[in-house]
Design an enzyme around this catalytic site. Sequence first.
Site, PDB file in Angstrom:
ATOM      1  CD  GLU A  69       1.230 -11.038   8.488  1.00 55.83           C
ATOM      2  OE1 GLU A  69       0.332 -10.215   8.236  1.00 55.83           O
ATOM      3  OE2 GLU A  69       2.316 -10.727   9.029  1.00 55.83           O
ATOM      4  CG  HIS A 138       0.027  -3.634  -0.266  1.00 52.08           C
ATOM      5  ND1 HIS A 138       1.156  -2.859  -0.286  1.00 52.08           N
ATOM      6  CD2 HIS A 138      -0.372  -3.691   1.029  1.00 52.08           C
ATOM      7  CE1 HIS A 138       1.426  -2.461   0.956  1.00 52.08           C
ATOM      8  NE2 HIS A 138       0.522  -2.954   1.768  1.00 52.08           N
TER       9      HIS A 138
END
Length: 339
Positions: A69, A138
């Site tokens: 990322e 998540h």
Amino acid sequence: VPPPCSAAGVSQVTVRDALNQALDEELERDERVFLLGEEVAQYDGAYKISRGLWKKYGDKRVIDTPISEMGFTGIAVGAAMAGLRPVCEFMTFNFSMQAIDQVINSAAKTCYMSAGSIAVPIVFRGPNGASAGVAAQHSQCFAAWYGHCPGLKVVSPWSSEDAKGLLKASIRDDNPVVMLENELLYGVPFEMSEQAQSKDFVVPIGKAKIERQGTHVTLVAHSRPVGHCLEAAAVLAKEGVECEVINLRTIRPMDIETVEASVVKTNHLVTVEGGWPQFGVGAEICARIMEGSAFNYLDAPAVRVTGADVPMPYAKILEDNCLPQVKDIIFAVKKTLNI
């Protein structure tokens, strides 16, 4: 295959297809636009949002990245500074934490620190908040985190119309925009008018939408909880309580004027969000109402309905109890109306 029509010019379109439509139209409209992220190209997207786009636009416009990322977000921010218009997809916003230095220190602050000479026209998008059974790493909602930072615009769509219009507006904006989608909404169909399906359709950033008119209490939400508010309003209407439901659409800049006008009318306020209570979106709305002229119209304290103040459990029954349900909204409305 055209979607099934329910009324003249009105079609049922899923949020997934609305986002796909927006990306397709903006890639076609402006050759500076490109999409990058994990699985976005050959696999058609982890959630199939970018379905068909790699085949149509090729490797230069739709780019698969490694699971890195900070790396691919840095590439995207640099590309934006150099004049391209990247759309950077996070597989979940929880993983944007790996790249938060790029999002905040590079993208959000550069226009201001360069005295306006460097624009950073980038969109960071992907699913945010809780999905189903994916536990704490998540399931976090980052609306309050990113909404806290000057230099960013932050949008949070609910319906297919929101999703398409806000994504198109975000791609065309010269500022960095964080677009917080919801995975559980991707497969949900919503009615979309002919106008909303046209290539020129955009939803202005910074403008809330009144989804249901009411006179007794104002419900303010963003993302998936907007649907819960409408369900609660339908139940309460049978008991003679008319809720006005406001879909925020944008977290930053926040359309507090629409909320204030509604509170002046209803004299009661309940905010609903999937995120944690401390320093949340609802806390900000309550503070703004208290500081403004609408405070004098409140007949009861404003009430927040939020996620539980814990990392998201994995077990379904615990997860359900950690997220605002329709019954929680009904309870809050009755509490604030003292019925």
